[in-house]
Design a protein around this motif. Structure first.
Motif, PDB file in Angstrom:
ATOM      1  N   MET A   1       0.849  -1.203   0.000  1.00  0.00           N
ATOM      2  CA  MET A   1       0.000   0.000   0.000  1.00  0.00           C
ATOM      3  C   MET A   1       0.879   1.246   0.000  1.00  0.00           C
ATOM      4  O   MET A   1       1.802   1.349   0.795  1.00  0.00           O
ATOM      5  N   LYS A   2       0.543   2.162  -0.896  1.00  0.00           N
ATOM      6  CA  LYS A   2       1.289   3.425  -0.901  1.00  0.00           C
ATOM      7  C   LYS A   2       0.367   4.526  -0.377  1.00  0.00           C
ATOM      8  O   LYS A   2      -0.775   4.637  -0.834  1.00  0.00           O
ATOM      9  N   PHE A   3       0.863   5.272   0.601  1.00  0.00           N
ATOM     10  CA  PHE A   3       0.114   6.412   1.124  1.00  0.00           C
ATOM     11  C   PHE A   3       0.809   7.672   0.620  1.00  0.00           C
ATOM     12  O   PHE A   3       1.996   7.864   0.882  1.00  0.00           O
ATOM     13  N   ASP A   4       0.065   8.515  -0.085  1.00  0.00           N
ATOM     14  CA  ASP A   4       0.590   9.825  -0.472  1.00  0.00           C
ATOM     15  C   ASP A   4      -0.118  10.854   0.389  1.00  0.00           C
ATOM     16  O   ASP A   4      -1.350  10.905   0.401  1.00  0.00           O
ATOM     17  N   ILE A   5       0.657  11.663   1.090  1.00  0.00           N
ATOM     18  CA  ILE A   5       0.049  12.651   1.985  1.00  0.00           C
ATOM     19  C   ILE A   5       0.314  14.049   1.434  1.00  0.00           C
ATOM     20  O   ILE A   5       1.468  14.401   1.169  1.00  0.00           O
ATOM     21  N   ILE A   6      -0.755  14.814   1.276  1.00  0.00           N
ATOM     22  CA  ILE A   6      -0.583  16.210   0.859  1.00  0.00           C
ATOM     23  C   ILE A   6      -0.828  17.086   2.090  1.00  0.00           C
ATOM     24  O   ILE A   6      -1.899  17.036   2.697  1.00  0.00           O
ATOM     25  N   THR A   7       0.172  17.873   2.446  1.00  0.00           N
ATOM     26  CA  THR A   7       0.101  18.649   3.691  1.00  0.00           C
ATOM     27  C   THR A   7       0.914  19.924   3.555  1.00  0.00           C
ATOM     28  O   THR A   7       1.816  20.010   2.722  1.00  0.00           O
ATOM     29  N   ILE A  87      -6.133   4.854 -16.078  1.00  0.00           N
ATOM     30  CA  ILE A  87      -7.159   4.326 -15.177  1.00  0.00           C
ATOM     31  C   ILE A  87      -6.482   3.821 -13.906  1.00  0.00           C
ATOM     32  O   ILE A  87      -5.545   3.030 -13.961  1.00  0.00           O
ATOM     33  N   GLN A  88      -6.923   4.299 -12.777  1.00  0.00           N
ATOM     34  CA  GLN A  88      -6.308   3.896 -11.512  1.00  0.00           C
ATOM     35  C   GLN A  88      -7.407   3.384 -10.591  1.00  0.00           C
ATOM     36  O   GLN A  88      -7.848   4.083  -9.692  1.00  0.00           O
ATOM     37  N   LYS A  89      -7.833   2.156 -10.866  1.00  0.00           N
ATOM     38  CA  LYS A  89      -8.959   1.590 -10.121  1.00  0.00           C
ATOM     39  C   LYS A  89      -8.637   1.388  -8.651  1.00  0.00           C
ATOM     40  O   LYS A  89      -9.510   1.363  -7.816  1.00  0.00           O
ATOM     41  N   LYS A  90      -7.370   1.162  -8.364  1.00  0.00           N
ATOM     42  CA  LYS A  90      -7.006   0.839  -6.986  1.00  0.00           C
ATOM     43  C   LYS A  90      -6.520   2.053  -6.210  1.00  0.00           C
ATOM     44  O   LYS A  90      -5.856   1.924  -5.195  1.00  0.00           O
ATOM     45  N   THR A  91      -6.840   3.239  -6.766  1.00  0.00           N
ATOM     46  CA  THR A  91      -6.453   4.480  -6.089  1.00  0.00           C
ATOM     47  C   THR A  91      -7.685   5.143  -5.495  1.00  0.00           C
ATOM     48  O   THR A  91      -8.732   5.189  -6.129  1.00  0.00           O
ATOM     49  N   LYS A  92      -7.531   5.625  -4.285  1.00  0.00           N
ATOM     50  CA  LYS A  92      -8.624   6.367  -3.665  1.00  0.00           C
ATOM     51  C   LYS A  92      -8.057   7.656  -3.078  1.00  0.00           C
ATOM     52  O   LYS A  92      -6.971   7.651  -2.491  1.00  0.00           O
ATOM     53  N   LYS A 113      -7.978  -3.901   1.717  1.00  0.00           N
ATOM     54  CA  LYS A 113      -8.193  -4.991   0.762  1.00  0.00           C
ATOM     55  C   LYS A 113      -8.360  -4.479  -0.662  1.00  0.00           C
ATOM     56  O   LYS A 113      -7.850  -5.063  -1.616  1.00  0.00           O
ATOM     57  N   LYS A 114      -9.089  -3.368  -0.796  1.00  0.00           N
ATOM     58  CA  LYS A 114      -9.504  -2.919  -2.132  1.00  0.00           C
ATOM     59  C   LYS A 114      -8.495  -2.026  -2.861  1.00  0.00           C
ATOM     60  O   LYS A 114      -8.434  -2.030  -4.079  1.00  0.00           O
ATOM     61  N   TYR A 115      -7.717  -1.240  -2.107  1.00  0.00           N
ATOM     62  CA  TYR A 115      -6.864  -0.231  -2.767  1.00  0.00           C
ATOM     63  C   TYR A 115      -5.382  -0.511  -2.564  1.00  0.00           C
ATOM     64  O   TYR A 115      -5.002  -1.166  -1.592  1.00  0.00           O
TER      65      TYR A 115
END
Ligand code: SAM
Length: 228
Positions: A1-7, A87-92, A113-115
């Motif tokens: 899982m990759k977390f991108d944080i915008i802050t 298309i980035q289906k697994k990105t939220k 599970k989903k992303y």
């Protein structure tokens, strides 16, 4: 899982020995089970003062995050080229808000599970220009507004850490055998004890329940369930 944080406060996340740089989350990053990338919103401004906010239209106190730096930041994370998005289906994309959908453990498990990429936008002040959501929807990307509880915080940074922690725990391999999911082994809310067996304080003795010293694991499990 990759977390991108915008802050606008990247140091909150990148501090050596900070919350994300200790214990289970540190090990998960080392083992490449999770990746945390921090994006300073100010790096996506184009003026010399690196301005990320402005006064709200219609008046009122406080400031609002401007749309342009946010869309540039998202574009860079999503690698949008010539307005084209793969298309980035697994990105939220998650926008934190005190009035968003209430986050809970079930959601943490579903998301894990989903992303495989979550982009977390940490708001401040009066929040984010509402058109950001529209642009994201036009990209046909999933966006959710999430609240971590019925209280108002100063910014979305603590909510981002809450999500990263609770979602990471749901990723296979992140927890070791010793730490495995409390909710699955019925350990949530159970009273726990450790040495000494008897703690003496101001003439009073505080004892560990006898059953825990019995070695009868079946009885102990039943007792633990009854004590919740
Ligand atoms: N007027 C804003 C609103 O109604 O959304 C309040 C903004 S709050 C002072 C500043 C930022 O903190 C929000 O944009 C959000 O990112 C974050 N925040 C505050 N409370 C939160 C909560 N309970 N859950 C998630 N994020 C929260």
């Amino acid at each position: 899982m990759k977390f991108d944080i915008i802050t606008i406060f990247p140091k909150i996340f990148s501090a050596k020995g900070g919350y994300l740089d200790e214990s289970i989350l540190k090990r998960a990053q080392k083992n490449k089970l999770i990746k945390i990338k921090i994006h300073n919103l100010r790096d996506f401004t184009k003026d010399k003062h690196r301005k990320v906010d402005d006064k709200p239209f219609g008046g009122g106190p406080g400031m609002v995050f401007k749309i342009e730096p946010l869309i540039r930041a998202l574009g860079s994370i999503l690698r949008i080229k010539n307005s084209k998005l793969r298309i980035q289906k697994k990105t939220k994309i998650i926008l934190f808000s005190p009035t968003g959908k209430k986050f809970d453990n079930k959601m943490a498990a579903q998301v894990a599970k989903k992303y495989d990429n979550l982009i977390l936008i940490c708001g401040r002040y009066e929040g984010v220009d509402a058109r950001v959501k529209k642009v994201i929807r036009n990209w046909k990307l999933e966006i959710s507004e999430i609240s971590i509880g019925d209280y108002v915080l100063t910014g979305g940074e603590i909510p981002a850490m809450v999500l990263i922690d609770s979602i990471s725990r749901q990723i296979p391999g992140v927890l070791g055998k010793q730490e495995s999911l409390e909710e699955k082994r019925g350990a949530l809310g159970a009273a726990v004890y450790t040495r000494p067996e008897i703690f003496e304080y101001k003439g009073k003795k505080y004892k560990v329940p006898k059953i825990l010293l019995s070695g009868d694991h079946k009885k102990i499990a039943t007792w633990r369930m009854s004590k919740k």
